[in-house]
Design a protein around this motif. Sequence first.
Motif, PDB file in Angstrom:
ATOM      1  N   GLY A  79      22.950 -20.960 -27.448  1.00  0.00           N
ATOM      2  CA  GLY A  79      23.758 -20.470 -26.347  1.00  0.00           C
ATOM      3  C   GLY A  79      24.627 -19.280 -26.727  1.00  0.00           C
ATOM      4  N   GLU A  80      25.137 -18.602 -25.695  1.00  0.00           N
ATOM      5  CA  GLU A  80      25.919 -17.390 -25.934  1.00  0.00           C
ATOM      6  C   GLU A  80      27.256 -17.681 -26.602  1.00  0.00           C
ATOM      7  OE1 GLU A  80      27.646 -13.397 -23.687  1.00  0.00           O
ATOM      8  OE2 GLU A  80      26.576 -14.928 -22.512  1.00  0.00           O
ATOM      9  N   ALA A  81      27.914 -18.793 -26.249  1.00  0.00           N
ATOM     10  CA  ALA A  81      29.234 -19.092 -26.824  1.00  0.00           C
ATOM     11  C   ALA A  81      29.138 -19.238 -28.341  1.00  0.00           C
ATOM     12  CB  ALA A  81      29.802 -20.359 -26.199  1.00  0.00           C
ATOM     13  N   PHE A  82      28.094 -19.927 -28.807  1.00  0.00           N
ATOM     14  CA  PHE A  82      27.887 -20.087 -30.252  1.00  0.00           C
ATOM     15  C   PHE A  82      27.660 -18.727 -30.906  1.00  0.00           C
ATOM     16  CE2 PHE A  82      24.999 -20.422 -33.866  1.00  0.00           C
ATOM     17  CZ  PHE A  82      25.623 -21.373 -34.654  1.00  0.00           C
ATOM     18  N   PHE A  83      26.828 -17.891 -30.247  1.00  0.00           N
ATOM     19  CA  PHE A  83      26.552 -16.567 -30.797  1.00  0.00           C
ATOM     20  C   PHE A  83      27.830 -15.745 -30.913  1.00  0.00           C
ATOM     21  CE2 PHE A  83      25.870 -12.058 -29.896  1.00  0.00           C
ATOM     22  CZ  PHE A  83      25.112 -11.709 -31.002  1.00  0.00           C
ATOM     23  N   ARG A  84      28.672 -15.775 -29.876  1.00  0.00           N
ATOM     24  CA  ARG A  84      29.902 -14.970 -29.897  1.00  0.00           C
ATOM     25  C   ARG A  84      30.841 -15.431 -31.011  1.00  0.00           C
ATOM     26  NH1 ARG A  84      27.980 -10.620 -27.660  1.00  0.00           N
ATOM     27  NH2 ARG A  84      27.202 -10.983 -25.559  1.00  0.00           N
ATOM     28  N   LYS A  85      30.870 -16.716 -31.285  1.00  0.00           N
ATOM     29  CA  LYS A  85      31.711 -17.215 -32.377  1.00  0.00           C
ATOM     30  C   LYS A  85      31.225 -16.663 -33.713  1.00  0.00           C
ATOM     31  CE  LYS A  85      33.202 -21.517 -34.624  1.00  0.00           C
ATOM     32  NZ  LYS A  85      33.113 -22.994 -34.612  1.00  0.00           N
ATOM     33  N   LYS A  86      29.924 -16.728 -33.939  1.00  0.00           N
ATOM     34  CA  LYS A  86      29.357 -16.202 -35.180  1.00  0.00           C
ATOM     35  C   LYS A  86      29.547 -14.686 -35.268  1.00  0.00           C
ATOM     36  CE  LYS A  86      28.136 -20.121 -36.755  1.00  0.00           C
ATOM     37  NZ  LYS A  86      28.923 -20.706 -37.870  1.00  0.00           N
ATOM     38  N   GLU A  87      29.414 -14.018 -34.134  1.00  0.00           N
ATOM     39  CA  GLU A  87      29.588 -12.576 -34.098  1.00  0.00           C
ATOM     40  C   GLU A  87      30.990 -12.187 -34.550  1.00  0.00           C
ATOM     41  OE1 GLU A  87      28.244  -9.383 -30.832  1.00  0.00           O
ATOM     42  OE2 GLU A  87      29.820 -10.744 -30.118  1.00  0.00           O
ATOM     43  N   ALA A  88      32.004 -12.898 -34.060  1.00  0.00           N
ATOM     44  CA  ALA A  88      33.390 -12.602 -34.440  1.00  0.00           C
ATOM     45  C   ALA A  88      33.596 -12.800 -35.934  1.00  0.00           C
ATOM     46  CB  ALA A  88      34.345 -13.491 -33.646  1.00  0.00           C
ATOM     47  N   GLN A  89      32.998 -13.864 -36.488  1.00  0.00           N
ATOM     48  CA  GLN A  89      33.129 -14.134 -37.918  1.00  0.00           C
ATOM     49  C   GLN A  89      32.481 -13.025 -38.743  1.00  0.00           C
ATOM     50  OE1 GLN A  89      31.257 -17.981 -38.217  1.00  0.00           O
ATOM     51  NE2 GLN A  89      33.070 -19.097 -37.494  1.00  0.00           N
ATOM     52  N   VAL A  90      31.314 -12.573 -38.314  1.00  0.00           N
ATOM     53  CA  VAL A  90      30.593 -11.538 -39.048  1.00  0.00           C
ATOM     54  C   VAL A  90      31.345 -10.210 -38.989  1.00  0.00           C
ATOM     55  CG1 VAL A  90      28.519 -10.083 -38.987  1.00  0.00           C
ATOM     56  CG2 VAL A  90      28.304 -12.571 -38.902  1.00  0.00           C
ATOM     57  N   ILE A  91      31.844  -9.836 -37.822  1.00  0.00           N
ATOM     58  CA  ILE A  91      32.585  -8.578 -37.689  1.00  0.00           C
ATOM     59  C   ILE A  91      33.828  -8.593 -38.575  1.00  0.00           C
ATOM     60  CG2 ILE A  91      33.993  -7.210 -36.090  1.00  0.00           C
ATOM     61  CD1 ILE A  91      31.897  -7.883 -33.926  1.00  0.00           C
ATOM     62  N   ALA A  92      34.555  -9.700 -38.565  1.00  0.00           N
ATOM     63  CA  ALA A  92      35.762  -9.808 -39.400  1.00  0.00           C
ATOM     64  C   ALA A  92      35.405  -9.658 -40.874  1.00  0.00           C
ATOM     65  CB  ALA A  92      36.464 -11.135 -39.141  1.00  0.00           C
ATOM     66  N   ARG A  93      34.305 -10.271 -41.293  1.00  0.00           N
ATOM     67  CA  ARG A  93      33.895 -10.187 -42.697  1.00  0.00           C
ATOM     68  C   ARG A  93      33.477  -8.770 -43.073  1.00  0.00           C
ATOM     69  NH1 ARG A  93      28.924 -10.202 -44.774  1.00  0.00           N
ATOM     70  NH2 ARG A  93      27.930 -11.152 -42.950  1.00  0.00           N
ATOM     71  N   LEU A  94      32.697  -8.129 -42.206  1.00  0.00           N
ATOM     72  CA  LEU A  94      32.203  -6.798 -42.518  1.00  0.00           C
ATOM     73  C   LEU A  94      33.328  -5.773 -42.581  1.00  0.00           C
ATOM     74  CD1 LEU A  94      28.936  -6.701 -40.360  1.00  0.00           C
ATOM     75  CD2 LEU A  94      29.129  -7.040 -42.829  1.00  0.00           C
ATOM     76  N   LEU A  95      34.370  -5.969 -41.786  1.00  0.00           N
ATOM     77  CA  LEU A  95      35.491  -5.031 -41.807  1.00  0.00           C
ATOM     78  C   LEU A  95      36.301  -5.139 -43.093  1.00  0.00           C
ATOM     79  CD1 LEU A  95      36.672  -5.288 -38.107  1.00  0.00           C
ATOM     80  CD2 LEU A  95      35.932  -3.207 -39.275  1.00  0.00           C
ATOM     81  N   VAL A  96      36.197  -6.265 -43.770  1.00  0.00           N
ATOM     82  CA  VAL A  96      36.919  -6.464 -45.027  1.00  0.00           C
ATOM     83  C   VAL A  96      36.059  -6.051 -46.217  1.00  0.00           C
ATOM     84  CG1 VAL A  96      37.884  -8.216 -46.568  1.00  0.00           C
ATOM     85  CG2 VAL A  96      38.403  -8.293 -44.130  1.00  0.00           C
ATOM     86  N   ASP A  97      34.749  -6.299 -46.118  1.00  0.00           N
ATOM     87  CA  ASP A  97      33.866  -6.138 -47.273  1.00  0.00           C
ATOM     88  C   ASP A  97      33.675  -4.692 -47.729  1.00  0.00           C
ATOM     89  OD1 ASP A  97      33.575  -8.825 -47.446  1.00  0.00           O
ATOM     90  OD2 ASP A  97      31.521  -8.917 -46.694  1.00  0.00           O
ATOM     91  N   ALA A  98      33.597  -3.748 -46.773  1.00  0.00           N
ATOM     92  CA  ALA A  98      33.276  -2.375 -47.182  1.00  0.00           C
ATOM     93  C   ALA A  98      33.705  -1.383 -46.119  1.00  0.00           C
ATOM     94  CB  ALA A  98      31.770  -2.240 -47.430  1.00  0.00           C
ATOM     95  N   ARG A  99      34.045  -0.169 -46.554  1.00  0.00           N
ATOM     96  CA  ARG A  99      34.290   0.918 -45.610  1.00  0.00           C
ATOM     97  C   ARG A  99      32.964   1.593 -45.305  1.00  0.00           C
ATOM     98  NH1 ARG A  99      38.821   1.973 -48.807  1.00  0.00           N
ATOM     99  NH2 ARG A  99      37.730   3.654 -49.886  1.00  0.00           N
ATOM    100  N   GLY A 100      32.662   1.738 -44.036  1.00  0.00           N
ATOM    101  CA  GLY A 100      31.412   2.366 -43.644  1.00  0.00           C
ATOM    102  C   GLY A 100      31.369   2.518 -42.140  1.00  0.00           C
ATOM    103  N   VAL A 101      30.153   2.512 -41.591  1.00  0.00           N
ATOM    104  CA  VAL A 101      29.953   2.575 -40.147  1.00  0.00           C
ATOM    105  C   VAL A 101      29.318   1.262 -39.711  1.00  0.00           C
ATOM    106  CG1 VAL A 101      28.831   3.784 -38.250  1.00  0.00           C
ATOM    107  CG2 VAL A 101      29.687   5.084 -40.215  1.00  0.00           C
ATOM    108  N   LEU A 102      29.914   0.628 -38.724  1.00  0.00           N
ATOM    109  CA  LEU A 102      29.462  -0.669 -38.244  1.00  0.00           C
ATOM    110  C   LEU A 102      29.074  -0.573 -36.780  1.00  0.00           C
ATOM    111  CD1 LEU A 102      29.140  -3.788 -38.362  1.00  0.00           C
ATOM    112  CD2 LEU A 102      31.613  -3.958 -37.951  1.00  0.00           C
ATOM    113  N   SER A 103      27.834  -0.918 -36.471  1.00  0.00           N
ATOM    114  CA  SER A 103      27.376  -0.994 -35.090  1.00  0.00           C
ATOM    115  C   SER A 103      27.510  -2.434 -34.615  1.00  0.00           C
ATOM    116  CB  SER A 103      25.914  -0.540 -34.990  1.00  0.00           C
ATOM    117  OG  SER A 103      25.408  -0.771 -33.694  1.00  0.00           O
ATOM    118  N   THR A 104      28.065  -2.618 -33.410  1.00  0.00           N
ATOM    119  CA  THR A 104      28.261  -3.967 -32.874  1.00  0.00           C
ATOM    120  C   THR A 104      27.427  -4.172 -31.622  1.00  0.00           C
ATOM    121  OG1 THR A 104      30.160  -3.249 -31.542  1.00  0.00           O
ATOM    122  CG2 THR A 104      30.612  -4.092 -33.761  1.00  0.00           C
ATOM    123  N   GLY A 105      27.186  -5.427 -31.286  1.00  0.00           N
ATOM    124  CA  GLY A 105      26.470  -5.758 -30.062  1.00  0.00           C
ATOM    125  C   GLY A 105      27.282  -5.393 -28.833  1.00  0.00           C
TER     126      GLY A 105
END
Length: 204
Positions: A79-105
């Motif tokens: 379902g979409e709610a589960f996906f959005r939760k995982k999406e938020a976790q991934v975005i938060a992690r990627l913003l900490v892990d490295a400086r670069g360019v991030l494309s989001t859904g």
Amino acid sequence: MSEIEHSVAKSSTVAPAGDGAGRPGRLKKTIVMVGMMGAGKTAVGRALAARLGVPFLDSDHEIEEAANMTIPEIFARDGEAFFRKKEAQVIARLLVDARGVLSTGGGAFLSAENRKTISDKGVSVWLNADLPVLWGRVRHRDTRPLLKTPDPKATLRDLYEQRVPFYAEADLAVVSDAQVSVEGMVDRVLAALATRPDVLEPEE
């Protein structure tokens, strides 16, 4: 098919970073591409990362890698709610892990949590494409779970109307039209970033 449409259709989501020769500046914060499906976030983001000589990441690709499933499969199973939760976790992690360019859904920036995280850790760039441009780019693709409806064009219009007010809260906005090339879009994004020396420090 325009250059952006062709690039959006490519399956690869990671581009090699350049060697930095002649790059426009030194990146101090991650640039986060936001906007509707079909706006060119992946194509432009990949080319921008290459121009800056920094890593390019795609949040949808990272979610698929972690789950070992495609986005449509995740939507169908969890379902979409589960996906959005995982999406938020991934975005938060990627913003900490490295400086670069991030494309989001396309739906990522609707979340107040994601908007705050992106504003705190990086800078959001809205690729602002109008509805006819978006429809022209997504109408022949079947990988968009939110468009699997009896009238996908009407669904896209509804999503557009719902989401534009959220995208308008982005730090920077760049018009994406049907005439400009991917590299032309990179030029536009860099011109917008020139107003943010806290994000992109000019090379001396």
